[in-house]
Design an enzyme around this catalytic site. Structure first.
Site, mmCIF file in Angstrom:
data_model
loop_
_atom_site.group_PDB
_atom_site.id
_atom_site.type_symbol
_atom_site.label_atom_id
_atom_site.label_comp_id
_atom_site.label_asym_id
_atom_site.label_seq_id
_atom_site.Cartn_x
_atom_site.Cartn_y
_atom_site.Cartn_z
ATOM 1 N N GLY A 54 -9.671 6.628 0.564
ATOM 2 C CA GLY A 54 -9.245 5.584 -0.357
ATOM 3 C C GLY A 54 -7.963 4.931 0.104
ATOM 4 O O GLY A 54 -7.306 5.360 1.057
ATOM 5 N N GLY A 80 -2.077 0.557 -3.588
ATOM 6 C CA GLY A 80 -0.774 -0.014 -3.366
ATOM 7 C C GLY A 80 0.230 0.990 -2.839
ATOM 8 O O GLY A 80 1.175 0.640 -2.138
ATOM 9 N N TYR A 81 0.039 2.263 -3.176
ATOM 10 C CA TYR A 81 0.950 3.319 -2.714
ATOM 11 C C TYR A 81 0.775 3.580 -1.227
ATOM 12 O O TYR A 81 1.728 3.816 -0.507
ATOM 13 C CB TYR A 81 0.678 4.583 -3.527
ATOM 14 C CG TYR A 81 1.535 5.773 -3.158
ATOM 15 C CD1 TYR A 81 2.786 5.937 -3.721
ATOM 16 C CD2 TYR A 81 1.083 6.732 -2.265
ATOM 17 C CE1 TYR A 81 3.581 7.027 -3.396
ATOM 18 C CE2 TYR A 81 1.856 7.824 -1.934
ATOM 19 C CZ TYR A 81 3.112 7.973 -2.507
ATOM 20 O OH TYR A 81 3.884 9.053 -2.178
ATOM 21 N N GLY A 82 -0.448 3.537 -0.775
ATOM 22 C CA GLY A 82 -0.749 3.821 0.620
ATOM 23 C C GLY A 82 -2.177 4.311 0.753
ATOM 24 O O GLY A 82 -3.022 4.064 -0.107
ATOM 25 N N LYS A 83 -2.449 5.047 1.817
ATOM 26 C CA LYS A 83 -3.789 5.546 2.085
ATOM 27 C C LYS A 83 -3.945 6.971 1.553
ATOM 28 O O LYS A 83 -2.987 7.723 1.478
ATOM 29 C CB LYS A 83 -4.078 5.520 3.585
ATOM 30 C CG LYS A 83 -4.121 4.110 4.169
ATOM 31 C CD LYS A 83 -4.440 4.139 5.652
ATOM 32 C CE LYS A 83 -4.512 2.720 6.215
ATOM 33 N NZ LYS A 83 -4.814 2.711 7.670
ATOM 34 N N VAL A 84 -5.186 7.298 1.198
ATOM 35 C CA VAL A 84 -5.515 8.641 0.716
ATOM 36 C C VAL A 84 -6.480 9.277 1.707
ATOM 37 O O VAL A 84 -7.487 8.658 2.079
ATOM 38 C CB VAL A 84 -6.145 8.598 -0.692
ATOM 39 C CG1 VAL A 84 -6.404 10.010 -1.193
ATOM 40 C CG2 VAL A 84 -5.248 7.846 -1.646
ATOM 41 N N LYS A 115 -2.013 11.748 -0.270
ATOM 42 C CA LYS A 115 -1.596 10.361 -0.462
ATOM 43 C C LYS A 115 -0.366 10.113 0.401
ATOM 44 O O LYS A 115 0.687 10.701 0.175
ATOM 45 C CB LYS A 115 -1.295 10.091 -1.933
ATOM 46 C CG LYS A 115 -2.501 10.228 -2.838
ATOM 47 C CD LYS A 115 -2.163 9.906 -4.277
ATOM 48 C CE LYS A 115 -1.763 8.463 -4.422
ATOM 49 N NZ LYS A 115 -1.558 8.097 -5.846
ATOM 50 N N ASP A 148 -1.581 2.543 -15.617
ATOM 51 C CA ASP A 148 -2.629 2.014 -14.743
ATOM 52 C C ASP A 148 -3.930 2.791 -14.923
ATOM 53 O O ASP A 148 -4.550 3.226 -13.960
ATOM 54 C CB ASP A 148 -2.182 2.060 -13.280
ATOM 55 C CG ASP A 148 -3.049 1.174 -12.382
ATOM 56 O OD1 ASP A 148 -3.680 0.230 -12.909
ATOM 57 O OD2 ASP A 148 -3.093 1.412 -11.169
#
Length: 952
Positions: free
Chosen positions: A629, A632-636, A650, A746
């Site tokens: 995934g 906005g935070y980054g990649k998972v 994350k 969210d």
């Protein structure tokens, strides 16, 4: 730093590349071609585009360039650039590599069209471009590759029609073009491909008719065309005479007419004709005894269920639900079958017109029977059918699971294994307490002919180890997960042979295994079908290794190499000296940075402080194949820790990282949040300029995934209620029991994840803001900040007041409830889900927008759930219920379901602020007076059930 030094050295070596190219060592046009290809691909892999001429193969596990020497000339034979995050276009210069046999650029981000010039590489055997962003149509020239064995361009954005010239691919065995936008008629001329075995074109925009000529293909084993639109045409009766057919999958293809008779195909194993408009009866002749899966659900079939399903010893799944079948419920299907301990059989007859039963149904424990929605269930109590007439929860045919091992290492001393965390005990080794470093491999079975994998784990291990020349104990199936298709994702671990003083493979053995898997040297198998390689986890092995040359080099070549090396020795020495100086000055900065981190202790023992190296190893160097995934935070990433635990990692991208103190404060907050409906924080990493959070892994993905068009038929109404209730409980905990309270901000279907039992868990409250405590006068608490919420879920009140409250979470959860009821997206093509649902309810057409794939439901329960959802979505926050009221109402809804639908949902019977809730009430079902399958007209809606909402 060592990698950087190696990379710089190789770049310097490339300075002599042109000098060497002018001698007898290379073929200039091929060098130019490679340089042109790298330029178009943004040249991200300088360490692979240079090699010395006495080592014709260079690799870094996923990228390989190989060449051979012919009279002193170098000819490129293999380009394997698997999952290197390449971008840009594939240059036409590729055609100048006239001796190329393998072209593999799978799992990158390459755009543009597939060059037609590839059709000039007459030696090409493998054209593998899956998992990129190629677009445009397929050129006619690609059909003139006489030696092509595997043509694989799936998971791209290819459009246009299939060229008739592909009929000239006389050597092709594997034709994989699924998950594109290919349109038009399948050319009947393709039947002249004499060796074609696997024809996978599912998930495209194909139309027209199914070519009856395909029945003449002598070697066709798998024909998979799911999710296309053949416009009401019939399945050619001649398909029942395909001599070698193993699997036929035509799910959701808009097909009509009768089901062909497949009884004459002795090799037949898998049939899926579900979600069509097929009519008539089920053929009475017996299927092959090899059959594992028969799915004829969601059609218009009538008549009785024939007896030819009895005694099929390999049958795993028989799905006939949602038809118009009548007569008796056959109870002899599992008779005369000797089930192994791991074998399962699922028989699904739901939602038909079966009204009789002859004899008693007494299946063994590994047989599941579903009869809900048939008239015979009206007398469930008298006929002892209660357990078979319950509504099924979820898609338990494809519940993710992990492989298991037979031996135990409890008696082994930890000291007997090397200290390195990359060593582990070989659990199934015949040699006690043998430990070694595994080689990890990620594979995906593209089109298996089974529905349940555990009974086939042992045969799979036998098949793979025999193909690779290994002993059985050297392969362990770490885990497996069914994916949409269905396709089967496998995580494998290979171990070296037992030795008293050897704990890992030598480089040559690693290369042999890697090369056999990557070049598809493992033969095809009817049970497991074709596979694709997603990546390697090298463990303790070097990240770059060279394959020794198989032939000597000429004196001229040797002299050229020596001269070139001498001329560059000084430059290389200077470069290394400078690099070591830079490294020494930088190391002081790195040490001070790590020390500054250590000075701020994290006051928690419930989460682990991971090193960067641990998380890097868990994700194969943050390989793209492990990415699950991105936000906005980054990649998972999906990671497997040294102890075998599967986690979600994350990794913050540069622009989203917090200050160090803020990040540590957030970790301390999250470490105190514990609830079975919240995703648990396992650990964190804050070194080497990284900020990473490690969570428990949710194998069933997000609610949005399950509500997608291809998956949502697996979600029954009780399952949706269970997800709604669990999600509400998790958010209620954040609002009332977290210390301090948290407003999520969210909430959306993508942030509600499901574990292996489909228990919902709310995620991503790491971007939440603390809920302020009301002031002394009791004023409403709110958060005023820049919102990271998602359009369609965001509280409309925020746009007027810039204030977020707990009622903002209630609004977002109400949108999720509407998604559960309708399957719609919050915003799609200008349509707003609240406006659409409200309009339908006001027009008396509420049931017209209910997701038809959820199966049977109580009309009363649907109305009350809809009323709750719309009340949560009121514009005025004061008109919305509190989260506590939402939880209470959902528990009341669960109690309205019939007793036959009683399904345990939550083990935590106590909820903050909820009084009088006993554990017995935490089950679906409580003697509802409302019958299932009640159809109700809009004019019969109870007045006042649907709240008044101003349409937006």
């Amino acid at each position: 730093m060592a990698k950087l030094i190696l990379s710089i050295v190789l770049v310097i070596v490339s300075c002599c590349f042109a000098l060497l190219a002018s001698g007898q060592l290379t073929y200039p046009s091929e060098v130019d071609a490679l340089n042109g290809i790298w330029r178009k691909l943004q040249d991200p892999m300088k360490n692979l585009r240079n090699w010395t001429k006495n080592d014709p193969c260079v690799s870094n596990w996923t990228g390989v360039i190989c060449a051979n020497q012919d009279d002193g000339y170098l000819h490129v034979q293999e380009l394997r650039m698997l999952n290197l995050n390449l971008s840009g276009n594939l240059a036409p210069e590729i055609a100048q590599l006239s001796n190329l046999t393998i072209l593999n650029f799978m799992w990158n981000n390459i755009t543009g069209s597939i060059p037609k010039e590839i059709g000039n590489i007459k030696s090409l055997q493998f054209l593998l471009l899956s998992g990129n962003q190629f677009s445009g149509s397929l050129a006619d020239e690609l059909g003139y590759l006489p030696k092509l064995v595997m043509f694989q361009v799936d998971l791209n954005q290819i459009s246009g029609s299939l060229p008739k010239s592909f009929a000239n691919l006389v050597s092709c065995r594997h034709f994989h073009m699924n998950n594109n936008s290919i349109s038009g008629q399948i050319p009947p001329e393709l039947y002249t491909m004499p060796h074609l075995m696997h024809f996978l074109l599912d998930n495209n925009n194909l139309s027209g008719y199914l070519p009856p000529q395909f029945s003449q293909m002598p070697n066709l084993k798998i024909l998979q065309l799911d999710n296309n639109n053949f416009g009401g045409t019939e399945i050619p009766p001649s398909y029942g005479n395909m001599p070698m057919l193993v699997k036929l999958s035509l799910r959701n293809c808009s097909l009509q007419g009768a089901i062909p008779d497949f009884s004459s195909i002795a090799t037949f194993r898998y049939l899926d004709l579900s979600h069509n408009q097929l009519t008539g009866g089920i053929p009475m002749n017996r299927f092959s005894d090899n059959i594992t899966t028969i799915d004829l659900s969601y059609n218009l079939l009538n008549g009785s269920i024939p007896s030819n399903f009895s005694g099929l010893s390999h049958l795993q799944k028989l799905s006939l639900e949602n038809n118009s079948l009548s007569g008796d419920v056959p109870f002899t299907i599992w008779r005369n079958v000797n089930f192994t301990a791991k074998a399962r059989l699922i028989i699904d007859f739901q939602n038909n017109s079966l009204s009789n039963i002859s004899g008693s149904i007494d299946p063994p424990s590994n047989v599941t029977i579903r009869l809900q929605g048939n008239p015979v269930c009206t007398f469930a109590n008298q006929l002892n059918l209660v357990q078979f007439c319950r509504i099924a929860l979820g898609n338990d045919e494809f519940v993710p699971a992990t492989g298991s091992s037979t031996n135990s290492t409890d008696s082994c001393l930890h000291q007997s294994c090397p200290v390195s965390e990359k060593y582990e005990y070989v659990l199934e080794s015949p040699y006690p307490c043998f430990c070694a470093a595994p080689l990890g491999v990620t594979l995906r079975l593209r089109s298996p002919t089974i529905s349940d994998f555990p009974p086939y784990i042992y045969p799979y291990r036998v098949f793979i180890t025999h193909s690779l020349g290994l002993d059985l104990y050297q392969l362990h199936v770490e885990s497996f997960i069914w994916q949409t298709g269905p396709r089967l994702l496998l995580y494998l671990k290979f171990f070296p042979q037992y030795s008293n003083n050897t704990y890992k493979f030598n480089d040559s053995e690693v290369h042999r295994i890697e090369d056999m898997i990557a070049t598809f040297s493992i033969p095809s198998n009817d049970t497991f079908g074709p596979y694709e390689l997603l990546g390697f986890t090298p463990g303790l092995y070097s990240s770059v290794y060279l394959q020794p040359s198989k032939s000597g080099i000429s004196k001229g070549a040797l002299i050229g190499i020596i001269l070139g090396a001498m001329s560059l020795a000084g430059a290389i020495s200077s470069a290394i000296t400078i690099l070591f100086y830079i490294r020494s000055t930088k190391s002081g900065h790195d040490i001070s940075k790590k020390q500054s981190i250590a000075k701020i202790p994290i006051r928690t023992d419930s989460v682990k402080d991971f090193s960067f190296e641990e998380l890097e190893a868990a994700t194969s160097g943050f390989n793209n194949t492990t990415q699950v995934g991105q936000g906005g935070y980054g990649k998972v990433y999906r990671g497997i820790l040294a102890n075998g635990a599967v986690v979600a990692i994350k990794r913050a991208q540069q622009g989203s990282m917090q200050g160090q103190i803020e990040f540590i404060t957030e970790i301390e907050l999250l470490s105190r949040v514990h609830h079975r409906n919240l995703v648990s924080l396992v650990g964190y990493c804050i070194e080497q300029g990284e900020q990473m959070l490690v969570y428990e892994f949710m194998p069933n993905g997000s609610l949005r995934d399950l509500l997608s068009d291809r998956c949502r038929h697996t979600l029954s109404f009780p399952m949706r209620l269970r997800i709604a209730l669990g999600s509400a409980k998790g958010i209620l905990y954040l609002h009332t029991e977290a210390d301090p309270p948290i407003i999520h901000r969210d909430i959306k279907a993508n942030n509600i994840l499901l574990d292996f039992k489909f228990t919902p868990k709310v995620s991503d409250f790491g971007i939440s803001r603390l809920a302020p405590v009301p002031d002394a006068e009791g004023a409403s608490a709110h958060v005023s900040t820049v919102v990271k919420g998602t359009p369609g879920y965001l509280d409309p009140e925020y746009f007027l007041t810039h204030k977020l409250t707990e009622k903002s979470d209630v609004y977002s959860l109400g949108i999720v409830f509407l998604e559960l009821l309708t399957g719609m997206l919050p915003i799609s093509h200008g349509r707003n889900i609240v406006r659409e649902v409200y309009g339908a309810c006001q027009s008396g057409l509420m049931f017209s927008i209910i997701d038809r794939s959820m199966g049977s439901y109580s009309s009363e329960s649907i109305k009350k759930f809809m009323a709750l959802a719309l009340k949560c979505c009121q514009d005025d926050p004061k008109e919305r219920p509190t989260m506590l009221e939402v939880v209470r109402e959902l528990e009341n809804l669960c109690s309205l379901l019939p007793e036959s639908d009683m399904i345990p949902t939550e083990s935590d019977a106590s909820i903050s602020g909820v009084s009088g809730v006993g554990s017995s009430q935490l089950y679906f079902g409580r003697n509802s007076p409302y019958p299932m399958n009640t159809e109700i007209l809009g004019s019969e809606l109870v007045s006042g059930v649907i709240p008044t909402i101003k349409p937006r």
